[in-house]
Design an enzyme around this catalytic site. Structure first.
Site, PDB file in Angstrom:
ATOM      1  N   ASN A 102       0.795  -1.225   0.000  1.00  0.00           N
ATOM      2  CA  ASN A 102       0.000   0.000   0.000  1.00  0.00           C
ATOM      3  C   ASN A 102       0.831   1.281   0.000  1.00  0.00           C
ATOM      4  O   ASN A 102       0.356   2.319  -0.440  1.00  0.00           O
ATOM      5  CB  ASN A 102      -0.936   0.009   1.217  1.00  0.00           C
ATOM      6  CG  ASN A 102      -2.333  -0.439   0.865  1.00  0.00           C
ATOM      7  OD1 ASN A 102      -2.616  -0.771  -0.282  1.00  0.00           O
ATOM      8  ND2 ASN A 102      -3.214  -0.455   1.843  1.00  0.00           N
TER       9      ASN A 102
ATOM     10  N   SER B  86      -5.161   2.391   0.451  1.00  0.00           N
ATOM     11  CA  SER B  86      -6.555   2.198   0.839  1.00  0.00           C
ATOM     12  C   SER B  86      -6.749   0.780   1.355  1.00  0.00           C
ATOM     13  O   SER B  86      -6.200  -0.185   0.796  1.00  0.00           O
ATOM     14  CB  SER B  86      -7.484   2.433  -0.353  1.00  0.00           C
ATOM     15  OG  SER B  86      -8.803   2.036  -0.050  1.00  0.00           O
ATOM     16  N   LEU B  87      -7.550   0.651   2.421  1.00  0.00           N
ATOM     17  CA  LEU B  87      -7.863  -0.674   2.936  1.00  0.00           C
ATOM     18  C   LEU B  87      -8.767  -1.453   1.994  1.00  0.00           C
ATOM     19  O   LEU B  87      -8.871  -2.674   2.096  1.00  0.00           O
ATOM     20  CB  LEU B  87      -8.523  -0.562   4.310  1.00  0.00           C
ATOM     21  CG  LEU B  87      -7.647   0.003   5.437  1.00  0.00           C
ATOM     22  CD1 LEU B  87      -8.419   0.016   6.748  1.00  0.00           C
ATOM     23  CD2 LEU B  87      -6.372  -0.805   5.601  1.00  0.00           C
TER      24      LEU B  87
ATOM     25  N   ASN C 215      -8.127  -2.048  -0.911  1.00  0.00           N
ATOM     26  CA  ASN C 215      -7.266  -2.848  -1.783  1.00  0.00           C
ATOM     27  C   ASN C 215      -7.201  -4.309  -1.341  1.00  0.00           C
ATOM     28  O   ASN C 215      -6.841  -5.186  -2.123  1.00  0.00           O
ATOM     29  CB  ASN C 215      -5.849  -2.264  -1.802  1.00  0.00           C
ATOM     30  CG  ASN C 215      -5.796  -0.902  -2.453  1.00  0.00           C
ATOM     31  OD1 ASN C 215      -6.600  -0.598  -3.335  1.00  0.00           O
ATOM     32  ND2 ASN C 215      -4.853  -0.074  -2.032  1.00  0.00           N
TER      33      ASN C 215
ATOM     34  N   ASP D 134       0.592  -9.245  10.841  1.00  0.00           N
ATOM     35  CA  ASP D 134       1.020  -9.219  12.242  1.00  0.00           C
ATOM     36  C   ASP D 134       0.394 -10.343  13.063  1.00  0.00           C
ATOM     37  O   ASP D 134       0.473 -10.346  14.284  1.00  0.00           O
ATOM     38  CB  ASP D 134       0.688  -7.864  12.879  1.00  0.00           C
ATOM     39  CG  ASP D 134      -0.780  -7.472  12.723  1.00  0.00           C
ATOM     40  OD1 ASP D 134      -1.579  -8.342  12.334  1.00  0.00           O
ATOM     41  OD2 ASP D 134      -1.106  -6.306  12.979  1.00  0.00           O
TER      42      ASP D 134
ATOM     43  N   PHE E 114     -10.385   4.999   7.227  1.00  0.00           N
ATOM     44  CA  PHE E 114      -9.237   4.107   7.089  1.00  0.00           C
ATOM     45  C   PHE E 114      -9.376   2.947   8.084  1.00  0.00           C
ATOM     46  O   PHE E 114      -8.490   2.639   8.865  1.00  0.00           O
ATOM     47  CB  PHE E 114      -7.908   4.843   7.317  1.00  0.00           C
ATOM     48  CG  PHE E 114      -6.736   4.128   6.669  1.00  0.00           C
ATOM     49  CD1 PHE E 114      -6.520   4.245   5.305  1.00  0.00           C
ATOM     50  CD2 PHE E 114      -5.879   3.340   7.411  1.00  0.00           C
ATOM     51  CE1 PHE E 114      -5.466   3.589   4.693  1.00  0.00           C
ATOM     52  CE2 PHE E 114      -4.823   2.670   6.805  1.00  0.00           C
ATOM     53  CZ  PHE E 114      -4.612   2.793   5.441  1.00  0.00           C
TER      54      PHE E 114
ATOM     55  N   CYS F 266     -12.525  -0.553   9.022  1.00  0.00           N
ATOM     56  CA  CYS F 266     -13.845  -1.181   8.880  1.00  0.00           C
ATOM     57  C   CYS F 266     -14.072  -1.969   7.586  1.00  0.00           C
ATOM     58  O   CYS F 266     -15.209  -2.378   7.309  1.00  0.00           O
ATOM     59  CB  CYS F 266     -14.965  -0.136   8.985  1.00  0.00           C
ATOM     60  SG  CYS F 266     -14.867   0.882  10.462  1.00  0.00           S
ATOM     61  N   GLU F 267     -13.028  -2.241   6.786  1.00  0.00           N
ATOM     62  CA  GLU F 267     -13.259  -3.003   5.551  1.00  0.00           C
ATOM     63  C   GLU F 267     -13.762  -4.414   5.862  1.00  0.00           C
ATOM     64  O   GLU F 267     -14.564  -4.991   5.106  1.00  0.00           O
ATOM     65  CB  GLU F 267     -11.986  -3.044   4.701  1.00  0.00           C
ATOM     66  CG  GLU F 267     -10.929  -4.064   5.087  1.00  0.00           C
ATOM     67  CD  GLU F 267     -10.158  -3.692   6.349  1.00  0.00           C
ATOM     68  OE1 GLU F 267      -9.325  -4.510   6.782  1.00  0.00           O
ATOM     69  OE2 GLU F 267     -10.376  -2.595   6.909  1.00  0.00           O
ATOM     70  N   ASP F 268     -13.330  -4.989   6.990  1.00  0.00           N
ATOM     71  CA  ASP F 268     -13.781  -6.327   7.352  1.00  0.00           C
ATOM     72  C   ASP F 268     -15.241  -6.318   7.792  1.00  0.00           C
ATOM     73  O   ASP F 268     -16.002  -7.249   7.491  1.00  0.00           O
ATOM     74  CB  ASP F 268     -12.882  -6.909   8.449  1.00  0.00           C
ATOM     75  CG  ASP F 268     -12.709  -5.951   9.625  1.00  0.00           C
ATOM     76  OD1 ASP F 268     -13.102  -4.771   9.507  1.00  0.00           O
ATOM     77  OD2 ASP F 268     -12.180  -6.384  10.660  1.00  0.00           O
TER      78      ASP F 268
END
Length: 787
Positions: free
Chosen positions: A576, A601-602, A604, A623, A707, A709-711
């Site tokens: 990213n 961007s998340l 992606n 991680d 940036f 909350c995509e999940d």
């Protein structure tokens, strides 16, 4: 090791590790009597005395030393047992969960062989079946991966087997018949099994045992001659080479004739220049085992056979490929022989030889390059340690197909581990004696009647033997000197000092380590983290992670670890921000592809990627570190439910209170309705299409705004698309969040992170509807992996 415990006096003239007792002493509890004799030794009424001052007899003092050793050994055993229970025995893992019956696939000293299928444009360009993208949607094995046939395949069909090896193909149109050696789990003897495939080797139907004799059978060389199908298995235990003919192919065979009264192994017949040639090895006579080869010739494959003028053709080093390793083949007008390299271990690899001269008087072959890509996953790969048999044939389509066996452990691995475990236990016993010596519980490490200075009672016969036997005198002299060690060590290391306590603690710690290693070697299995089959099939997935330059050290550790997991096909790194690393900077056992993004961007994470070749994608943050076995269990559950998000971090969103909470909240409410996609399996085609749909555009804008909350967005999109269960939880044995060490994570401030995610929940609820009413309980599956 003998650990007889003695009381040692103090003096200057004591032999064998002890000095004389300086006074007559009587103790009521052990009724021990001593006096000072002219040699300075302690003599007692219980044969105590010379060479180390047994002095206080064999009563409670002897027992106290024995009890010390016994207690220490039991203590180490308990520690090792706890280690085995916590580390080696997973509460989630069992043979039953892997689809294996209670009998069959039992690891033994001969290995754990399986069979794989390979395709190529030539016999020298073979690639495993997973590269051919063979899809079996009804089995959720997308794509099918090697091994395609295992001992579990045979055992599940009612023919218990410890391993399958030596595969030979017989092709009839579009139907493939696979003949192979199977080791019977009851008789521990090799039989010949047969399976059938109608889909180019992707799946196999076990037909049964084609040939079962009272002796070991293997290497089922099957061929056609004048419309008849023959099999020439290895039967060296019988002392002869036998030829069988099919009377009801493929399961019924009859003995046609005995070709040679000779115990040849791994034999084949090939026609060349108008004659038939029989190649085989005879290991019954003097020579190099696995390095011997003989040739015989005849005008017919049915014989009679005459020996080659130069027999044995080879009697050389076993690593040079003399022993046959499969069916010979022709390519571009040349004849090639397959041989076994047994140098490092039995069946280490196959080697290919081009036959340049084959006449009654001469034979010449040269080795040619065989570019077979060996796995770097070692024991986590089904053929990571060795592969020793190849049958390659050209199909009517012009494509070449090969069947090859493979093993994840070297020959004799189970015995090797057992011996190492026993050595560790013996070392622990030695350390216990050392501890006893330093603490004063062990006063003598060799029985006194072995010592030269021993003055106890001996029989006349024993004394005569000792006088006549110089060696025994030397042994007793050596033992008497050895018994001086306890006094020397106690004088050198004093337990009541700071240094002495450190030494004792170090010895104890080494004992704990050796105890655990002993348990691991003996009971810990072969060290492989194997994949789980689903409906008899294996598959592979793509591992995808998103990162940037500040987390490069994380990425290196991540790639090195996960690339060794059995079912990982490829690792895709979504880069990213910053300058991406070179591929040479990453230590990987699988291909790594770095996808550099123009915008940080998340979103992606779920970008459409046409280069991903598997349906299954494991989205895993760089991680998060967990075991390969945890990953493999998650992959199995996803193949059972490919329409769901299957992951390792559950969350529960209460419809009445739209606040984001951690896993503890889900546990308190005894249910979950979300799975974090930072560690989750998804269908790459379904999930990515939903995420980049027109309907999801407002949600993606929220992700870019915060940036974050995509999940959560993907969970809402799945829930919005189906009224049935859309998430599945798998509990990992353990996980480590390395971001807590580096601090390079968007969630390092938990309070702020949860506040942002709570805001996302409210917005996504307005956009896609509430998750209220969706709640799935923990511990709802039979395998117990969701507890």
């Amino acid at each position: 090791m003998v650990t007889t415990m003695m009381v040692v006096g103090s003096g200057d003239n004591g032999g064998g590790g002890g000095s004389c007792c300086l006074k007559w002493w009587q103790h009521k509890s052990n009724r021990c009597y001593h006096h000072h004799n002219h040699n300075g030794h302690c003599n007692g009424n219980n044969n105590g005395g010379g060479g180390g001052g047994r002095g206080c007899g064999s009563g409670r003092v002897v027992a106290s030393g024995f009890v010390f050793c016994l207690v220490c050994f039991v203590m180490y055993g308990l520690i090792a047992g706890l280690y085995g229970w916590v580390i080696l025995t997973s509460p989630f893992c069992s043979n039953e969960s892997r689809g294996l019956p209670w009998l069959g696939c039992q690891e033994d000293n001969e290995g754990s062989w399986s069979i794989g299928v390979f395709f190529g444009h030539s016999p020298f360009s073979l690639k495993p079946i997973e590269t051919a993208d063979v899809w079996r949607n009804e089995s959720a094995a997308w794509p099918v991966a090697n091994p395609v046939f295992t001992c579990a395949s045979a055992s599940d069909s009612g023919f218990p087997s410890n391993f399958v090896a030596d595969p030979f193909l017989y092709v009839q149109g579009d139907i493939f018949y696979l003949f192979y050696e199977t080791k019977n789990s009851f008789t521990m003897q090799g039989d010949i099994g047969v399976a059938k495939s109608v889909d180019k080797g992707a799946t196999w139907q076990q037909l049964g045992i084609a040939l079962d004799e009272d002796w070991h059978l293997s290497y089922p060389y099957v061929f056609n001659y004048l419309g008849q199908i023959y099999m020439m298995p290895e039967s060296s235990q019988k002392g002869e080479l036998r030829l069988y003919r099919a009377i009801n192919f493929p399961l019924q065979w009859e003995l046609y004739r005995i070709i040679l009264k000779k115990p040849l192994i791994d034999s084949f017949i090939i026609d060349h220049d108008g004659e038939y040639w029989l190649f085989g090895s005879d290991h019954s006579s003097f020579g190099t085992k696995n390095g011997q080869l003989e040739i015989w010739y005849s005008s017919s494959p049915l014989g009679p056979w005459k020996p080659h003028k130069k027999n044995p053709i080879y009697n050389i080093d076993r690593s040079l490929g003399a022993r046959n390793g499969g069916r010979p083949f022709r390519y571009n007008g040349n004849l090639y022989r397959i041989g076994q390299d047994c140098g490092e271990t039995y069946g280490r690899r196959v080697r290919i030889f081009k036959v340049e001269v084959l006449t009654r008087a001469d034979y010449k072959e040269v080795e040619v390059s065989f570019l077979f890509e060996e796995s770097s996953k070692y024991r986590n790969a089904w053929n990571g340690a060795r592969y020793h048999h190849l049958d390659v044939q050209q199909l009517s389509s012009g494509e070449w197909i090969g069947v090859m066996d493979g093993d994840r452990v070297p020959s004799g691995d189970s015995v090797h581990r057992f011996l190492l475990g026993c050595a560790s236990v013996a070392a622990v016993a030695g350390l216990i004696v050392l501890l006893g010596v330093l603490l004063g519980a062990v006063k003598c490490i060799i029985p006194l009647n072995w010592c030269a200075d021993y003055s106890g009672k001996r029989s006349d016969t024993l004394m005569a033997w000792e006088r006549a036997n110089i060696f025994s005198s030397k042994v007793r002299w050596f033992c008497s000197r050895l018994n001086r060690i306890p006094s020397f060590l106690r004088g050198l290391i004093k337990p009541n000092t700071y240094t002495g306590r450190i030494v004792l603690a170090l010895i104890f710690a080494i004992g704990v380590s050796l105890s655990c290693r002993g348990v691991k070697f003996i009971y810990g299995g072969n060290g492989a983290e194997e994949p789980y089959s689903w409906k008899g099939h294996y598959s592979q997935f793509t591992l995808l992670t998103m990162t940037y330059d500040a987390r490069l050290w994380n990425l290196k550790m991540y790639v090195k670890h996960y690339s060794r997991c059995a079912s990982v096909k490829e690792i895709v790194v979504v880069w990213n921000k910053g300058i991406p690393p070179k591929l040479t900077d990453l230590d990987s056992a699988v291909p790594v592809r770095i996808r550099v993004e123009n915008q940080n961007s998340l979103n992606n994470r779920f970008k459409m990627d046409p280069f991903i070749k598997t349906r299954a994608v494991l989205e895993l943050d760089d991680d998060i570190m967990m075991t390969c076995d945890d990953v493999e269990r998650g992959f199995l559950v996803w193949r059972q439910h490919p329409d769901r998000i299957v992951g390792f971090y559950p969350r529960y969103v209460d419809g009445n209170q739209l606040e984001y909470w951690g896993e503890k909240y889900a546990r308190t409410n005894k249910g979950y309705n979300m799975i974090l996609t930072g560690a989750a399996f998804i269908d790459s085609q379904v999930a990515f299409e939903r995420y980049w749909s027109k309907q999801a555009k407002p949600g993606r804008e929220v992700v870019d705004k915060y940036f974050n909350c995509e999940d959560i967005l993907l969970n809402f999109l799945y829930a919005n698309a189906s009224s049935s269960k859309t998430v599945e939880y798998v509990r990992p044995a353990w996980t480590i969040d390395t971001s807590k060490i580096s601090g390079a994570a968007i969630s390092r401030n938990t309070k702020v992170h949860y506040k942002i995610r709570s805001a996302c929940l409210m917005k996504f609820t307005d956009m896609y509807g509430s998750l209220s009413g969706r709640r799935w309980e923990f511990d709802g599956r039979k395998d117990g992996w969701d507890s």
